[in-house]
Design an enzyme around this catalytic site. Sequence first.
Site, short mmCIF file in Angstrom:
data_model
loop_
_atom_site.label_atom_id
_atom_site.label_comp_id
_atom_site.label_asym_id
_atom_site.label_seq_id
_atom_site.Cartn_x
_atom_site.Cartn_y
_atom_site.Cartn_z
N THR A 1 9.14 4.57 0.97
CA THR A 1 8.60 5.22 -0.22
C THR A 1 9.12 6.65 -0.28
O THR A 1 9.55 7.22 0.72
CB THR A 1 7.06 5.23 -0.19
N HIS A 2 9.07 7.22 -1.48
CA HIS A 2 9.34 8.64 -1.66
C HIS A 2 8.05 9.39 -1.98
O HIS A 2 8.08 10.56 -2.34
CB HIS A 2 10.36 8.85 -2.78
N ASN A 3 6.93 8.69 -1.82
CA ASN A 3 5.62 9.28 -2.10
C ASN A 3 4.94 9.61 -0.78
O ASN A 3 4.38 8.72 -0.12
CB ASN A 3 4.77 8.30 -2.91
N GLY B 1 2.20 10.84 -0.25
CA GLY B 1 0.78 10.59 -0.32
C GLY B 1 0.36 9.26 0.28
O GLY B 1 -0.82 9.06 0.59
N LYS B 2 1.30 8.34 0.44
CA LYS B 2 0.99 7.05 1.02
C LYS B 2 0.89 7.10 2.55
O LYS B 2 0.35 6.18 3.17
CB LYS B 2 2.05 6.01 0.63
N ASP C 1 4.57 -3.45 -2.64
CA ASP C 1 4.76 -3.51 -4.08
C ASP C 1 3.46 -4.04 -4.68
O ASP C 1 2.88 -5.00 -4.14
CB ASP C 1 5.92 -4.43 -4.45
N LYS D 1 -12.07 3.88 -2.24
CA LYS D 1 -11.03 3.03 -2.83
C LYS D 1 -10.27 2.27 -1.76
O LYS D 1 -10.05 1.05 -1.89
CB LYS D 1 -10.07 3.87 -3.68
#
Length: 210
Positions: free
Chosen positions: A7-9, A11-12, A74, A188
């Site tokens: 990922t490029h996020n 936050g994950k 995904d 969540k």
Amino acid sequence: MRIVLATHNPGKVPELRAILRESIGEAFDDVELTTAGELGLPDPVETGVTFSENALLKARFVAEKSGSPAIADDSGLIVDVMGQAPGILSARWAGKHGDSAANKALLLAQISDIPDDKRTARFMCAAALVIPGDSGSREVVQTGECPGRILREERGDAGFGYDPVFLPDEQEDPTRPLTFAQMSEQQKDAISHRGKAMRKLAADVTSLLF
């Protein structure tokens, strides 16, 4: 040991770190958890037609380029009255990738005449682990699902994507139901499709790598 999250996020990363630490225990102290973005790897073109295919495609790409075990996921939204839609096209349902406001507006317009009891939906996630090796890679895919329904208007400011219009069935307090966008990250993660898939995958990481 290095494990790369495809990922490029960034936050994950905290969520996966917490899940892996819970599964692996003290051995996780020897794990370097990084992302494809931190390694300067590009995003592969997602040509799969299912969540599992796209998760595997991303994990295979990153494992090959980095030479390290790779984890990818995904996910998307499936609205029952719309069949499998938006499905793998969830992030670009209105045409432009990542335009959450347009995606939500289009979805709500498309089901505006559907009665409340028929607006059932579910978030789906596929999480893949690919471990490269000289004799071929080892691959595992796990899935997670979170059922709920689509509201007629947004509630909450947290989360992203369709979170403000998605009311999950599983609630801490059924008398005061919350959308994903009204929940804390911990609330969540405990019930989300991604959290469920990643917790299953963490068990595979533990058994295959430790």
